[in-house]
Design a protein around this motif. Structure first.
Motif, short mmCIF file in Angstrom:
data_model
loop_
_atom_site.label_atom_id
_atom_site.label_comp_id
_atom_site.label_asym_id
_atom_site.label_seq_id
_atom_site.Cartn_x
_atom_site.Cartn_y
_atom_site.Cartn_z
N ASN A 141 16.54 41.70 62.98
CA ASN A 141 15.13 41.46 63.25
C ASN A 141 14.38 42.77 63.39
O ASN A 141 14.92 43.74 63.92
CB ASN A 141 14.95 40.67 64.55
CG ASN A 141 15.59 39.32 64.48
OD1 ASN A 141 15.19 38.47 63.69
ND2 ASN A 141 16.60 39.10 65.31
N LYS A 147 7.55 41.32 65.76
CA LYS A 147 8.98 41.04 65.70
C LYS A 147 9.18 39.80 64.85
O LYS A 147 8.59 38.76 65.10
CB LYS A 147 9.53 40.84 67.09
CG LYS A 147 9.31 42.04 68.00
CD LYS A 147 9.74 41.76 69.42
CE LYS A 147 9.43 42.95 70.31
NZ LYS A 147 9.82 42.76 71.68
N PRO A 149 12.31 38.17 61.65
CA PRO A 149 13.58 38.42 60.96
C PRO A 149 13.38 39.23 59.68
O PRO A 149 12.40 39.03 58.95
CB PRO A 149 14.10 37.02 60.62
CG PRO A 149 13.29 36.07 61.44
CD PRO A 149 12.00 36.75 61.74
N TYR A 150 14.33 40.11 59.41
CA TYR A 150 14.32 40.86 58.14
C TYR A 150 14.26 39.90 56.96
O TYR A 150 13.65 40.18 55.94
CB TYR A 150 15.60 41.69 57.97
CG TYR A 150 15.84 42.80 58.96
CD1 TYR A 150 14.81 43.44 59.62
CD2 TYR A 150 17.14 43.23 59.20
CE1 TYR A 150 15.06 44.49 60.50
CE2 TYR A 150 17.41 44.27 60.08
CZ TYR A 150 16.37 44.88 60.73
OH TYR A 150 16.63 45.91 61.59
#
Length: 183
Positions: A141, A147, A149-150
């Protein structure tokens, strides 16, 4: 924001948010990548109010500046563009290792090991798609400011251009027309 001379911030740790973060996106080692979040903070100081800024990085390395630009655009709906310029050099040790195997610059395997092919391009593709080049979703993340998730990736358009050298004598003999015709 007026930038300070020295920043002591957890997010600027190049080991954690440079090297380790890069390894979440690509399967290659890269010496001394900058922290994604330190570059994001630097860009924020200078282009936060210009959502159409063009950011030029002549030493594109692992692609941190483009990645940070994607994050800024996502945060505020910006349309900033980032132009990275990098060569496809290898580390001295990698060059020597390939030379010992009888390979020379220009060989396919040599080219694939260069920073553009092994770090810059795969990182940018992975950041946008949310997937590694193997096709698996990225894990992990983003932290700080926003913030997520990738694996969410980014809505960005990217074009990769690669310049090469053409032998002048071959051009003079009309043997490299295919190489220069697109120009």
């Amino acid at each position: 924001n007026v930038p300070k001379t020295v920043w002591y911030k957890k997010s600027h740790n190049s080991g954690t948010y440079g090297r380790s973060l890069l390894l979440d996106f690509v399967d290659t080692e890269f010496d001394f990548p900058k922290s994604l979040y330190s570059v994001e903070d630097i860009l924020r100081c200078f282009v936060l109010d210009n959502k159409n800024a063009v950011i030029l990085d002549f030493f594109g390395g692992s692609g941190t500046t483009a990645h940070a630009t994607f994050r800024l655009n996502k945060q505020d709906g910006g349309l900033r563009k980032c132009i990275l310029v990098t060569n496809n050099e290898l580390s001295k040790s990698e060059s020597e290792r390939l030379k010992e195997r009888g390979l020379e610059e220009g060989h396919k395997e040599w080219t694939e090991q260069g920073i553009f092919h092994s770090a810059t391009m795969p990182r940018i593709k992975s950041a946008i798609s949310g997937m590694k080049s193997s096709g698996e979703s990225l894990t992990g993340n983003y932290a700080f400011v926003d913030k997520f998730p990738y694996s969410d990736g980014f809505e960005e358009n990217v074009r990769f251009l690669e310049l090469g050298y053409v032998d002048y004598d071959m051009i003079q003999r009309n043997r490299s027309f295919g190489d220069i015709a697109p120009i």
